[in-house]
Design a protein around this motif. Structure first.
Motif, PDB file in Angstrom:
ATOM      1  N   ASP A 200       0.759  -1.154   0.068  1.00 37.65           N
ATOM      2  CA  ASP A 200       0.093  -0.156  -0.106  1.00 37.65           C
ATOM      3  C   ASP A 200       0.922   1.279   0.150  1.00 37.65           C
ATOM      4  OD1 ASP A 200      -2.137   1.575  -0.039  1.00 37.65           O
ATOM      5  OD2 ASP A 200      -2.605   1.482   2.315  1.00 37.65           O
ATOM      6  N   GLU A 201       1.346   1.502  -1.131  1.00 37.14           N
ATOM      7  CA  GLU A 201       2.569   2.633  -1.423  1.00 37.14           C
ATOM      8  C   GLU A 201       1.544   3.754  -1.682  1.00 37.14           C
ATOM      9  OE1 GLU A 201       6.584   3.658  -3.734  1.00 37.14           O
ATOM     10  OE2 GLU A 201       5.498   1.780  -4.040  1.00 37.14           O
ATOM     11  N   PRO A 202       1.938   4.959  -1.189  1.00 43.51           N
ATOM     12  CA  PRO A 202       1.079   6.072  -1.631  1.00 43.51           C
ATOM     13  C   PRO A 202       1.742   6.598  -3.047  1.00 43.51           C
ATOM     14  CG  PRO A 202       2.768   6.725   0.086  1.00 43.51           C
ATOM     15  CD  PRO A 202       2.750   5.259   0.089  1.00 43.51           C
ATOM     16  N   THR A 203       0.844   7.456  -3.601  1.00 44.60           N
ATOM     17  CA  THR A 203       1.271   8.056  -4.762  1.00 44.60           C
ATOM     18  C   THR A 203       1.983   9.627  -4.466  1.00 44.60           C
ATOM     19  OG1 THR A 203      -0.834   9.142  -5.236  1.00 44.60           O
ATOM     20  CG2 THR A 203      -0.705   6.986  -6.233  1.00 44.60           C
ATOM     21  N   CYS A 204       2.185   9.845  -3.257  1.00 39.96           N
ATOM     22  CA  CYS A 204       2.480  11.108  -3.080  1.00 39.96           C
ATOM     23  C   CYS A 204       2.768  11.032  -1.578  1.00 39.96           C
ATOM     24  CB  CYS A 204       1.369  12.178  -3.307  1.00 39.96           C
ATOM     25  SG  CYS A 204       1.708  13.846  -2.893  1.00 39.96           S
TER      26      CYS A 204
ATOM     27  N   THR B 258      -4.368   7.599   2.257  1.00 41.21           N
ATOM     28  CA  THR B 258      -3.999   5.976   2.267  1.00 41.21           C
ATOM     29  C   THR B 258      -3.686   5.572   3.824  1.00 41.21           C
ATOM     30  OG1 THR B 258      -1.738   6.527   1.557  1.00 41.21           O
ATOM     31  CG2 THR B 258      -3.362   6.041  -0.141  1.00 41.21           C
ATOM     32  N   THR B 259      -3.657   4.223   3.903  1.00 39.93           N
ATOM     33  CA  THR B 259      -3.523   3.704   5.265  1.00 39.93           C
ATOM     34  C   THR B 259      -2.141   3.733   5.791  1.00 39.93           C
ATOM     35  OG1 THR B 259      -5.404   1.838   4.728  1.00 39.93           O
ATOM     36  CG2 THR B 259      -3.778   1.441   6.390  1.00 39.93           C
TER      37      THR B 259
ATOM     38  N   ASP C 233     -11.328  -5.501  -6.501  1.00 38.57           N
ATOM     39  CA  ASP C 233     -10.074  -5.621  -5.775  1.00 38.57           C
ATOM     40  C   ASP C 233      -9.147  -5.388  -6.190  1.00 38.57           C
ATOM     41  OD1 ASP C 233      -8.942  -7.229  -3.555  1.00 38.57           O
ATOM     42  OD2 ASP C 233      -9.026  -8.985  -4.780  1.00 38.57           O
ATOM     43  N   THR C 234      -8.039  -4.701  -5.539  1.00 41.86           N
ATOM     44  CA  THR C 234      -6.665  -4.414  -6.030  1.00 41.86           C
ATOM     45  C   THR C 234      -5.845  -5.271  -5.710  1.00 41.86           C
ATOM     46  OG1 THR C 234      -5.983  -3.484  -3.724  1.00 41.86           O
ATOM     47  CG2 THR C 234      -7.332  -1.797  -5.277  1.00 41.86           C
ATOM     48  N   GLY C 235      -5.964  -6.323  -4.878  1.00 40.48           N
ATOM     49  CA  GLY C 235      -5.038  -7.415  -4.612  1.00 40.48           C
ATOM     50  C   GLY C 235      -3.833  -7.047  -3.785  1.00 40.48           C
ATOM     51  N   VAL C 236      -3.793  -5.637  -3.380  1.00 41.48           N
ATOM     52  CA  VAL C 236      -2.599  -5.216  -2.521  1.00 41.48           C
ATOM     53  C   VAL C 236      -2.434  -6.081  -1.114  1.00 41.48           C
ATOM     54  CG1 VAL C 236      -2.126  -3.158  -1.167  1.00 41.48           C
ATOM     55  CG2 VAL C 236      -2.569  -2.920  -3.492  1.00 41.48           C
TER      56      VAL C 236
ATOM     57  N   THR D 195      -6.415  -1.955 -10.627  1.00 38.11           N
ATOM     58  CA  THR D 195      -5.272  -1.467 -10.043  1.00 38.11           C
ATOM     59  C   THR D 195      -5.795  -0.594  -8.929  1.00 38.11           C
ATOM     60  OG1 THR D 195      -5.172   0.535 -11.420  1.00 38.11           O
ATOM     61  CG2 THR D 195      -3.850  -1.597 -12.079  1.00 38.11           C
ATOM     62  N   ALA D 196      -4.918   0.108  -8.047  1.00 40.00           N
ATOM     63  CA  ALA D 196      -5.435   0.874  -7.017  1.00 40.00           C
ATOM     64  C   ALA D 196      -5.710   2.210  -7.407  1.00 40.00           C
ATOM     65  CB  ALA D 196      -3.953   0.900  -5.651  1.00 40.00           C
ATOM     66  N   GLN D 197      -5.015   2.522  -8.738  1.00 43.33           N
ATOM     67  CA  GLN D 197      -5.741   3.887  -8.865  1.00 43.33           C
ATOM     68  C   GLN D 197      -7.056   3.738  -9.753  1.00 43.33           C
ATOM     69  OE1 GLN D 197      -4.039   6.793  -8.955  1.00 43.33           O
ATOM     70  NE2 GLN D 197      -6.165   7.505  -9.418  1.00 43.33           N
TER      71      GLN D 197
END
Length: 553
Positions: free
Chosen positions: A58-62, A70-71, A398-401, A429-431
């Motif tokens: 769960d990597e942020p985009t910023c 994000t968590t 479902d993102t699968g993350v 994808t998460a996006q």
């Protein structure tokens, strides 16, 4: 079990853990608490060395805290950024970058006296103008804040009284204001960066924290180095002065097995999001330690889109809730590490309505009856219900993350099928998931919303927070209910703690009836570490691991 809609009798509730400062009086300094992971025979703290943390994918985009929701934000951003206040282990708010504060009798004016001697990593000074700049950055539409802007929506403007005093004006009383100012999502960014290079806050964040941002290799890791000038740690910390660690690295290891094996092999020193299946093994391993804390806020849930069929019908929503054996699912997925949710906020959250426990049940027969009432009476050869020739179908994203999230969706899919509801899981994808939930192009999603106030209900379910062309909101269920909106608005605006607790209790009861989500479990942070790692701490406003007091034995 759902009951027929009726007014909720006044309930006896837990007193609010965090009370607003008495109107017109200063908040005095006091000792906070940073929970440490105790290590036998550790001896005196020893400066030096670098620590590696294994995180999930769960990597942020910023990395700008004001642009995030994000968590993992708190774990990733807290090393860089400090906040105005600190929430200790008891839930009490303590001074941090603000030495004290006053609140006017009408709840519209907050006067903050700020700590002196604080500097940002670029040399900018912490003062009243810096705080004002941060508030304006959170509210600026150009920031596109998905969370901080919503948290301070009543913020109107500020007036600099002197170098270290800022007077903040709200458009309406806002009871959670001090609480949210302890969260990393509202942490303080260098005012120089905001004014001179706002486009750089995502890629190269500049704060005043114990660690300085070094490098971000996207998809792999973020590295930090010690801030040698740091002397303003949170109250209750185990030491003063710079962090003990010379460096910190956060690696994104998406696979649970990879993350756990990296800890066993010594590739990483600490792992967050310990796979539930491995917790008992960690506890039994003499070379490893384990620490956990329950997160406040909204429990992990199955959210439904109430803005379109089939979940625009409350009976269909209630039916799916009753069809899901929540305890069986979470026990299976968490190996007994998670506690079943009892409502729409977790017990560790101020204004949790304990009197409502037991109101959400498991009753497949009642689920079937509700679906019959809703007109989904015919069944196809595969057992899926139909109405006017249409199948009772819902699309889940479902993102699968997170592997546990996928397992929850699969087991929910099986339970729904028994009731005659066809849940089709789409891997995205998460996006894509973020974009589709914002526009309402989905029926089911899963997730958690951690925060230190019951105002999470306003964030998640107030009609004002449905995404529009002008503003991105967090009410992804697209629930719009006048009585609920009124309760949440009144709870936000009251300055009376008892009245606020009663209003939030009524709101929680209303949500059980409206069923925009299936509350599953109160999600704890599960952190495992090598025994040589000492002094791990917790950010209690979120339930996230911190490293200011941490050292390597």
């Amino acid at each position: 079990m759902f009951t027929s809609p009726k007014p909720l009798l006044a309930a006896t509730l837990l007193a609010s853990l965090v009370a607003l400062t008495a109107c017109g009086s200063d908040n005095a300094s006091g000792s906070g608490d940073v929970s440490a992971a105790a290590v036998p025979g550790g001896g005196a703290p020893r400066p030096g060395g670098s620590l590696v943390l294994g995180e999930n994918a769960d990597e942020p985009t910023c990395l700008d805290p004001h642009q995030l929701s994000t968590t993992n934000t708190t774990v990733i951003d807290r090393p860089i950024f400090d906040s105005l206040l600190w929430q200790d282990a008891t839930g009490k708010l303590q001074p941090w970058l603000a030495e004290r504060w006053k609140v006017s009798d009408d709840g519209l004016t907050y006067t903050f006296t700020l700590r002196e001697g604080v500097k940002f990593h670029d040399g900018a000074r912490w003062d009243a103008e810096a705080l004002k700049t941060n508030f304006e950055h959170m509210k600026d539409p150009a920031t596109k804040s998905p969370l901080a802007a919503a948290y301070i929506a009543p913020y109107e403007d500020s007036k600099v009284i002197d170098e270290h005093t800022l007077e903040v004006h709200l458009s309406a009383p806002y009871s959670p204001f001090l609480n949210v100012l302890a969260q990393s999502y509202l942490a303080m960014i260098s005012p120089k960066q905001i004014k001179e290079a706002p486009q750089s806050t995502c890629e190269h964040p500049i704060g005043s924290g114990p660690f300085v941002f070094d490098k971000w290799t996207k998809g792999q890791s973020i590295t930090y180095r010690k801030n040698p000038d740091y002397t303003w740690g949170p109250p209750g910390a185990g030491h003063t002065g710079p962090a003990y660690l010379d460096g910190l690295e956060i690696r994104f290891l998406g696979e649970d097995a990879t993350r756990y094996n990296a800890l066993l092999s010594g590739e990483v020193n600490v792992i967050d999001n310990t796979p539930p299946s491995n917790v008992e093994d960690v506890k039994a391993n003499p070379d490893l330690g384990f620490s956990t804390v329950d997160r406040p806020g909204h429990p992990f849930s199955i959210w439904r889109n109430t803005g379109r069929a089939p979940f625009d019908d409350v009976k269909v929503r209630q039916a799916l809730t009753l069809a899901v054996d929540r305890k069986a699912i979470i026990d299976s997925v968490s190996f007994g590490q998670w506690k079943i949710a009892t409502g729409f906020v977790t017990p560790s959250t101020p204004d949790y309505a304990s009197a409502l426990e037991g109101r959400i049940g498991y009753d497949p027969a009642e689920a079937g009856r509700l679906l019959d009432e809703a007109g989904w009476t015919a069944k196809g050869a595969d057992g899926i219900r139909t109405k006017d020739g249409r199948r009772l179908t819902a699309i889940a994203l479902d993102t699968g993350v997170n592997p546990q999230n996928t397992q929850i969706l699969v087991q929910t899919q099986a339970a729904a099928a028994k009731a005659g509801i066809d849940i089709q899981i789409q891997n995205v994808t998460a996006q894509v998931a973020s974009d589709r939930t914002a526009t309402g192009d989905f029926d089911i999603s899963v997730g958690i919303w951690t925060t230190n106030t019951a105002d999470v209900l306003w964030i998640q379910y107030a009609s004002d927070n449905i995404t529009t062309d002008e503003r991105r909101g967090q009410n992804t269920t697209r629930l719009s209910d006048g009585p609920l909106d009124k309760l949440l608005k009144q709870a936000r605006e009251t300055t009376d703690g008892k009245a606020r607790a009663d209003l939030y209790a009524r709101a929680q009861a209303r949500l059980i009836e409206l069923a925009p989500a299936v509350p599953l479990y109160n999600r704890p942070s599960l952190v495992s570490f090598q025994k040589k790692v000492q002094g791990l701490g917790w950010d209690h406003a979120y339930g996230a691991v911190t490293f200011y007091d941490t050292w390597l034995g």
